[in-house]
Design an enzyme around this catalytic site. Structure first.
Site, PDB file in Angstrom:
ATOM      1  N   SER A 179      42.317  31.311  39.822  1.00  0.00           N
ATOM      2  CA  SER A 179      43.758  31.433  39.974  1.00  0.00           C
ATOM      3  C   SER A 179      44.484  30.421  39.073  1.00  0.00           C
ATOM      4  O   SER A 179      44.334  30.455  37.862  1.00  0.00           O
ATOM      5  CB  SER A 179      44.119  31.267  41.452  1.00  0.00           C
ATOM      6  OG  SER A 179      45.424  31.717  41.718  1.00  0.00           O
ATOM      7  N   ASP A 192      43.015  42.516  44.271  1.00  0.00           N
ATOM      8  CA  ASP A 192      43.688  41.217  44.252  1.00  0.00           C
ATOM      9  C   ASP A 192      45.189  41.449  44.411  1.00  0.00           C
ATOM     10  O   ASP A 192      45.839  41.989  43.523  1.00  0.00           O
ATOM     11  CB  ASP A 192      43.394  40.506  42.934  1.00  0.00           C
ATOM     12  CG  ASP A 192      43.847  39.051  42.922  1.00  0.00           C
ATOM     13  OD1 ASP A 192      44.890  38.747  43.541  1.00  0.00           O
ATOM     14  OD2 ASP A 192      43.175  38.225  42.278  1.00  0.00           O
ATOM     15  N   HIS A 214      41.697  38.327  46.140  1.00  0.00           N
ATOM     16  CA  HIS A 214      41.930  37.150  45.299  1.00  0.00           C
ATOM     17  C   HIS A 214      40.918  36.050  45.613  1.00  0.00           C
ATOM     18  O   HIS A 214      40.418  35.373  44.709  1.00  0.00           O
ATOM     19  CB  HIS A 214      43.355  36.643  45.534  1.00  0.00           C
ATOM     20  CG  HIS A 214      43.785  35.561  44.599  1.00  0.00           C
ATOM     21  ND1 HIS A 214      43.805  35.714  43.233  1.00  0.00           N
ATOM     22  CD2 HIS A 214      44.232  34.292  44.835  1.00  0.00           C
ATOM     23  CE1 HIS A 214      44.246  34.615  42.665  1.00  0.00           C
ATOM     24  NE2 HIS A 214      44.497  33.731  43.618  1.00  0.00           N
TER      25      HIS A 214
END
Length: 278
Positions: A99, A229, A258
């Protein structure tokens, strides 16, 4: 040392873990927002058991590092990593970022000293850019990130329950197996960090354009992304990032979220190992 503190040029203290043989190949983990090095526990133990040296740090403003009110942007994040790498004298390292940490990896690796980096992994990562702009019309509107800022400022403690309970791990999907420990651990990590730094970091992960960084990276890069995600949509991230990399490999995971490395370590860890060994 199993853990320690470095002090950066601007006086910020950065916490890090450093486990395993110091002459082994280093694998360096970069966490997502608003978490800490602890988010990588499963991966660090896995790679430690396979003979690697494993390192993870708490980004400035996060976890056990100083709760900074300045420097909470990608250039400084990458500079902090460069300082940590020099202090630990890491060479031929593999950098794995999730991320926001994927953005940090892209910026650091693109600028890294020769010989420091062997490979990189971008997992559920924010590059090239999350925000909807004229050049990136498929991105998310600013209102999404303004909503993050409002929720954090109004009631950070509740916001940090809502995110992992819902889209982060896909626990809001019908039939999802909710893992309460992951939600609690996400909250614990998030609340350990500084609200100001986490607020600033929203702009860092959403508005930073990593296009030139991706183009500049010359080492092999594995791009891993969950096809479900909900936080960093795959079409505007992994599917674009792979076209900008000189030596990129894309691997996607149907139905995964995610936070797939936390919900499915038995799937993700062997794929990481295979890429590093290849």
């Amino acid at each position: 040392m199993s853990n320690g503190i470095i002090t950066t040029k601007d006086g910020t203290r950065i916490f890090y873990k450093d486990w395993g043989p110091k002459n082994a190949q280093p694998v360096v983990f970069h966490h997502g927002w608003p978490l800490s090095a602890d988010d990588w526990d499963s991966q660090m133990l896995f790679f430690l058991s396979h003979g690697y040296r494993v390192i993870a740090h708490d980004r400035r403003g996060h976890g056990r590092s100083d709760q900074t009110d300045t420097g909470n942007e990608m250039n400084t994040y990458a500079a902090d990593v460069a300082e940590l790498v020099r202090v630990l004298d890491l060479k031929n390292a593999v950098h794995i970022g999730h991320s926001t940490g994927g953005g940090e990896v892209a910026r650091y690796v693109a600028r890294a000293e020769k010989g420091r980096v062997a490979k990189a992994v971008l997992m559920g990562a924010v590059p090239p850019i999350m925000l909807k702009t004229t050049a990136n019309p498929e991105g998310l509107p600013m209102s999404v990130f303004d909503g993050f800022r409002t929720a954090l400022a109004n009631n950070r403690a509740q916001f940090f329950i809502d995110v992992p309970s819902g889209p982060f791990y896909g626990f809001n999907r019908p039939g999802a197996k909710v893992i309460k420990g992951l939600i609690d651990n996400w909250w614990r990590q998030g609340m350990a960090g500084g609200a100001k730094a986490q607020y600033d970091c929203i702009a860092a992960f959403s508005e930073t354009d990593f296009t030139d960084d991706l183009k500049a990276i010359t080492v092999p890069v594995l791009v891993m992304h969950g096809e479900d995600d909900q936080v960093v949509p795959i079409d505007d991230s992994a599917h674009k990032a792979i076209t900008l990399l000189k030596q990129g490999t894309l691997k996607t995971y149907p139905g995964l979220s995610h936070g797939m490395f936390a919900t499915h370590p038995d799937t993700i860890n062997p794929d990481l190992l295979a890429f590093i060994r290849a």
